[in-house]
Design a protein around this motif. Structure first.
Motif, PDB file in Angstrom:
ATOM      1  N   ILE A 145      -8.811 -13.491 -11.469  1.00  0.00           N
ATOM      2  CA  ILE A 145      -7.808 -14.077 -10.572  1.00  0.00           C
ATOM      3  C   ILE A 145      -7.437 -13.100  -9.468  1.00  0.00           C
ATOM      4  CG2 ILE A 145      -5.418 -14.886 -10.445  1.00  0.00           C
ATOM      5  CD1 ILE A 145      -5.830 -16.082 -13.238  1.00  0.00           C
ATOM      6  N   GLU A 146      -7.310 -11.824  -9.825  1.00  0.00           N
ATOM      7  CA  GLU A 146      -6.993 -10.814  -8.809  1.00  0.00           C
ATOM      8  C   GLU A 146      -8.092 -10.743  -7.752  1.00  0.00           C
ATOM      9  OE1 GLU A 146      -6.534  -5.978  -8.603  1.00  0.00           O
ATOM     10  OE2 GLU A 146      -5.555  -7.063 -10.248  1.00  0.00           O
ATOM     11  N   THR A 147      -9.339 -10.809  -8.198  1.00  0.00           N
ATOM     12  CA  THR A 147     -10.457 -10.780  -7.252  1.00  0.00           C
ATOM     13  C   THR A 147     -10.461 -12.028  -6.381  1.00  0.00           C
ATOM     14  OG1 THR A 147     -11.786  -9.445  -8.762  1.00  0.00           O
ATOM     15  CG2 THR A 147     -12.979 -10.643  -7.049  1.00  0.00           C
ATOM     16  N   GLU A 148     -10.167 -13.183  -6.978  1.00  0.00           N
ATOM     17  CA  GLU A 148     -10.129 -14.438  -6.223  1.00  0.00           C
ATOM     18  C   GLU A 148      -9.041 -14.392  -5.140  1.00  0.00           C
ATOM     19  OE1 GLU A 148     -10.549 -18.140  -4.674  1.00  0.00           O
ATOM     20  OE2 GLU A 148     -11.958 -17.047  -5.957  1.00  0.00           O
ATOM     21  N   LEU A 149      -7.874 -13.881  -5.477  1.00  0.00           N
ATOM     22  CA  LEU A 149      -6.792 -13.778  -4.496  1.00  0.00           C
ATOM     23  C   LEU A 149      -7.082 -12.690  -3.467  1.00  0.00           C
ATOM     24  CD1 LEU A 149      -3.685 -14.198  -6.835  1.00  0.00           C
ATOM     25  CD2 LEU A 149      -4.710 -15.902  -5.323  1.00  0.00           C
ATOM     26  N   GLY A 150      -7.677 -11.577  -3.911  1.00  0.00           N
ATOM     27  CA  GLY A 150      -8.055 -10.510  -2.996  1.00  0.00           C
ATOM     28  C   GLY A 150      -6.960  -9.462  -2.842  1.00  0.00           C
ATOM     29  N   ASN A 151      -7.342  -8.197  -2.855  1.00  0.00           N
ATOM     30  CA  ASN A 151      -6.373  -7.111  -2.737  1.00  0.00           C
ATOM     31  C   ASN A 151      -5.609  -7.148  -1.418  1.00  0.00           C
ATOM     32  OD1 ASN A 151      -7.188  -6.271  -5.214  1.00  0.00           O
ATOM     33  ND2 ASN A 151      -8.206  -4.397  -4.541  1.00  0.00           N
ATOM     34  N   LYS A 152      -6.288  -7.552  -0.352  1.00  0.00           N
ATOM     35  CA  LYS A 152      -5.600  -7.595   0.946  1.00  0.00           C
ATOM     36  C   LYS A 152      -4.506  -8.653   0.939  1.00  0.00           C
ATOM     37  CE  LYS A 152      -9.306  -5.756   3.835  1.00  0.00           C
ATOM     38  NZ  LYS A 152     -10.207  -5.988   4.998  1.00  0.00           N
ATOM     39  N   THR A 153      -4.787  -9.793   0.288  1.00  0.00           N
ATOM     40  CA  THR A 153      -3.774 -10.840   0.184  1.00  0.00           C
ATOM     41  C   THR A 153      -2.613 -10.375  -0.685  1.00  0.00           C
ATOM     42  OG1 THR A 153      -5.443 -12.572   0.446  1.00  0.00           O
ATOM     43  CG2 THR A 153      -3.348 -13.219  -0.546  1.00  0.00           C
ATOM     44  N   LEU A 154      -2.940  -9.765  -1.831  1.00  0.00           N
ATOM     45  CA  LEU A 154      -1.896  -9.309  -2.751  1.00  0.00           C
ATOM     46  C   LEU A 154      -1.041  -8.205  -2.139  1.00  0.00           C
ATOM     47  CD1 LEU A 154      -3.970  -9.271  -6.051  1.00  0.00           C
ATOM     48  CD2 LEU A 154      -2.228 -10.934  -5.392  1.00  0.00           C
ATOM     49  N   ASN A 167       3.678   1.050  11.201  1.00  0.00           N
ATOM     50  CA  ASN A 167       3.109   2.149  11.982  1.00  0.00           C
ATOM     51  C   ASN A 167       3.807   3.469  11.653  1.00  0.00           C
ATOM     52  OD1 ASN A 167       1.167   0.663  13.333  1.00  0.00           O
ATOM     53  ND2 ASN A 167       2.526   0.131  15.022  1.00  0.00           N
ATOM     54  N   GLN A 168       5.110   3.383  11.436  1.00  0.00           N
ATOM     55  CA  GLN A 168       5.851   4.600  11.093  1.00  0.00           C
ATOM     56  C   GLN A 168       5.463   5.105   9.705  1.00  0.00           C
ATOM     57  OE1 GLN A 168      10.068   3.850  11.536  1.00  0.00           O
ATOM     58  NE2 GLN A 168       9.794   2.919  13.575  1.00  0.00           N
ATOM     59  N   VAL A 169       5.295   4.193   8.765  1.00  0.00           N
ATOM     60  CA  VAL A 169       5.005   4.584   7.377  1.00  0.00           C
ATOM     61  C   VAL A 169       3.555   5.036   7.215  1.00  0.00           C
ATOM     62  CG1 VAL A 169       4.813   3.755   4.990  1.00  0.00           C
ATOM     63  CG2 VAL A 169       6.787   3.112   6.406  1.00  0.00           C
ATOM     64  N   TYR A 170       2.611   4.272   7.782  1.00  0.00           N
ATOM     65  CA  TYR A 170       1.188   4.555   7.571  1.00  0.00           C
ATOM     66  C   TYR A 170       0.592   5.419   8.673  1.00  0.00           C
ATOM     67  CZ  TYR A 170       1.231   1.013   3.900  1.00  0.00           C
ATOM     68  OH  TYR A 170       1.492   0.307   2.758  1.00  0.00           O
ATOM     69  N   GLY A 171       1.222   5.424   9.847  1.00  0.00           N
ATOM     70  CA  GLY A 171       0.656   6.164  10.962  1.00  0.00           C
ATOM     71  C   GLY A 171      -0.342   5.306  11.718  1.00  0.00           C
ATOM     72  N   LYS A 172      -0.418   5.519  13.001  1.00  0.00           N
ATOM     73  CA  LYS A 172      -1.365   4.762  13.818  1.00  0.00           C
ATOM     74  C   LYS A 172      -2.785   5.218  13.517  1.00  0.00           C
ATOM     75  CE  LYS A 172       1.782   3.630  17.588  1.00  0.00           C
ATOM     76  NZ  LYS A 172       2.026   3.673  19.051  1.00  0.00           N
ATOM     77  N   GLY A 173      -3.707   4.284  13.590  1.00  0.00           N
ATOM     78  CA  GLY A 173      -5.116   4.619  13.352  1.00  0.00           C
ATOM     79  C   GLY A 173      -5.504   4.551  11.889  1.00  0.00           C
ATOM     80  N   ARG A 174      -4.589   4.182  10.999  1.00  0.00           N
ATOM     81  CA  ARG A 174      -4.904   4.071   9.569  1.00  0.00           C
ATOM     82  C   ARG A 174      -4.742   2.624   9.117  1.00  0.00           C
ATOM     83  NH1 ARG A 174      -2.265   8.619   5.911  1.00  0.00           N
ATOM     84  NH2 ARG A 174      -3.722   7.580   4.501  1.00  0.00           N
ATOM     85  N   ALA A 175      -5.458   2.263   8.056  1.00  0.00           N
ATOM     86  CA  ALA A 175      -5.403   0.894   7.530  1.00  0.00           C
ATOM     87  C   ALA A 175      -3.994   0.582   7.027  1.00  0.00           C
ATOM     88  CB  ALA A 175      -6.420   0.718   6.417  1.00  0.00           C
ATOM     89  N   LYS A 176      -3.531  -0.608   7.344  1.00  0.00           N
ATOM     90  CA  LYS A 176      -2.188  -1.033   6.956  1.00  0.00           C
ATOM     91  C   LYS A 176      -2.273  -2.402   6.293  1.00  0.00           C
ATOM     92  CE  LYS A 176      -0.520   1.108  11.218  1.00  0.00           C
ATOM     93  NZ  LYS A 176      -1.891   1.341  11.709  1.00  0.00           N
ATOM     94  N   PRO A 177      -1.233  -2.785   5.564  1.00  0.00           N
ATOM     95  CA  PRO A 177      -1.219  -4.137   4.961  1.00  0.00           C
ATOM     96  C   PRO A 177      -1.255  -5.210   6.045  1.00  0.00           C
ATOM     97  CG  PRO A 177       0.490  -2.744   4.009  1.00  0.00           C
ATOM     98  CD  PRO A 177      -0.049  -2.000   5.187  1.00  0.00           C
ATOM     99  N   MET A 178      -1.790  -6.371   5.687  1.00  0.00           N
ATOM    100  CA  MET A 178      -1.786  -7.503   6.613  1.00  0.00           C
ATOM    101  C   MET A 178      -0.394  -8.139   6.657  1.00  0.00           C
ATOM    102  SD  MET A 178      -5.432  -9.441   6.073  1.00  0.00           S
ATOM    103  CE  MET A 178      -5.048  -9.983   4.425  1.00  0.00           C
TER     104      MET A 178
END
Length: 468
Positions: free
Chosen positions: A200-209, A228-239
């Motif tokens: 189920i986790e794979t079906e929903l997807g980590n990016k969605t979760l 942007n403040q938490v992760y910094g610019k240029g780094r992957a962030k949650p959708m």
């Protein structure tokens, strides 16, 4: 009617640029250049050997001619005896030629085996390197689980989610409606089956979760700035998904008497939060239409023919990780294996169970690595044997060539007695011509040696550069 509303999905992601492929290609080009130079080195070395061999023949012939010139007499020769000696020597020469051909065929076979063995060793080294990298990743994931196991933070499984939560709390007045996220924190799987939870986790997807939900563009922009403040610019962030937070759940059509992903998931939180998350999962993942069945046979029966597909069924997933998609107006029936994603896991499998599973993965990975190392050692042992066999074959070729050279000189000496009797002037011309030829060969050999030395130096420099 709420399902007819348009959902605006805006994804805020930055991708980091990796130069690993370019570096790898540059590294391979340098290795290929070294290989070409090493082939040229062997070619030049062989040319020098041929020149030296030819020079030895000429020197031997000059020695014979000088002896003939010195001892030349007009006395009659025993032509019959000379003819018999020539016949015997030519028979011996033919036998040696056959022997040389046989040994050279053996050398070609050994060279081919050596080349194949070297390729096998290189491939095994790459395989070991890749497996070591995978093992390091597994060990890293195991350590992450250990850290998470000791943490009481429910957001610990989502990178920097706690910091995002704090940032949202500190900036609540900037939001019209408080954002929700990560989505996975509001979900619980109704099972103790770790395989089903992972499915189920794979079906929903980590990016969605790991994503966040916003009610409007203003809130989305505020959240983008916070991420942007938490992760910094240029780094992957949650959708971030933006859609109006409705007060009522969407009306849905579920396949009758079948379990769907929606049936297997509990949504937790306040009623408003559960409604927003419910509508999001229906809109984005169609969880009410994804049927979960135990076997592929059951999935095939439900999806193979359009007339047999239950109303409301989007597609099936099976407990052995296959997806079955029924035929539609736009596509035909198809099925494929669903790749299980590695990682810590975001849904409600216990950390203790995850740790045990990860330890087992690490153990199996180490066993595989040990087997690969053993296979490499066997290939290296084969290489040592091939190298020794190659050395013996080349020594045998050198011996046969030397014997051929000696027999050839004797044949030419006997024939010279027949051809050059009474012709000292002709012998002197031959000596002079061969002397000039020998000088030219020595010059050529000298030039080739210089070229060989320079090429060796280039190869050494290239290998040193490659090490850096």
């Amino acid at each position: 009617m709420f399902r007819k509303k348009e959902i605006e999905l805006k994804v805020s992601m930055d991708e980091s640029v990796s130069e690993e492929l370019g570096v790898r290609e540059h590294y391979e080009i340098k290795k290929e250049n070294i290989r070409k130079k090493e082939l040229s080195l062997k070619y030049i070395d062989n040319e020098i050997k041929l020149i030296v061999e030819k020079r030895e023949i000429y020197v031997s012939e000059m020695k014979i001619l000088k002896e003939m010139l010195k001892t030349f007499h007009n006395s009659p020769l025993d032509l019959e005896a000379i003819s018999q000696r020539i016949k015997h020597l030519e028979m011996e020469e033919r036998k040696l030629e056959l022997k040389k051909d046989k040994v050279e065929l053996e050398r070609e076979k050994v060279d081919k085996d050596v080349f194949t063995n070297e390729i096998d060793i290189k491939n095994k080294c790459y395989e070991i390197l890749n497996h070591k990298n995978s093992l390091q990743q597994l060990v890293k994931e195991q350590q992450e689980i250990i850290v998470l196991q000791s943490s009481k933070d429910e957001l610990a499984v989502y990178p920097r989610a706690s910091q995002v939560q704090q940032a949202i709390e500190s900036n609540l007045r900037k939001f019209r409606i408080r954002p929700l996220g990560p989505v996975g924190r509001f979900l619980r799987v109704r099972t103790h089956d770790n395989n089903l939870t992972s499915l189920i986790e794979t079906e929903l997807g980590n990016k969605t979760l790991g994503s966040y939900l916003c009610d409007n563009d203003n809130d989305r922009n505020v959240l983008v700035n916070l991420l942007n403040q938490v992760y910094g610019k240029g780094r992957a962030k949650p959708m971030i998904f933006t859609s109006t937070f409705l007060q009522q759940r969407h009306k849905i059509i579920k396949p009758a008497e079948l379990k769907t992903v929606l049936d297997l998931v509990d949504i937790v939180g306040t009623e408003d939060q559960k409604t927003v998350v419910f509508n999001f999962l229906v809109d984005v993942k169609q969880v009410e239409a994804v049927v979960v069945v135990d076997t592929q046979t059951k999935a095939k029966n439900l999806t193979t023919f359009a007339q047999n597909v239950p109303k409301g069924l989007g597609y099936c997933i099976t407990m052995d990780w296959y997806k079955f998609i029924p035929p539609t107006h736009n596509g035909s029936y198809r099925s494929y294996y669903v790749q299980k994603k590695n990682g810590v896991g975001l849904l409600n499998t216990s950390m203790r169970t995850k740790l045990e599973e990860k330890k087992e993965e690490v153990r199996q990975s180490k066993n595989t690595l040990t087997n690969l190392e053993s296979e490499k050692a066997k290939l290296q042992s084969v290489k040592n044997g091939l190298d020794e066999h190659s050395r013996k074959v080349r020594m045998e070729i050198d011996v046969v060539r030397k014997e051929l050279l000696e027999v050839g000189v004797k044949v030419r000496k006997e024939k010279s007695c027949l051809e050059d009797q009474g012709e000292p002037d002709n012998i002197e011309r031959q000596i002079e011509d061969k002397t000039n030829e020998v000088k030219q060969m020595e010059m050529n050999a000298g030039e080739k040696n210089v070229e060989l030395k320079n090429l060796k130096s280039d190869i050494e420099d290239a290998k040193k550069e490659l090490e850096f």
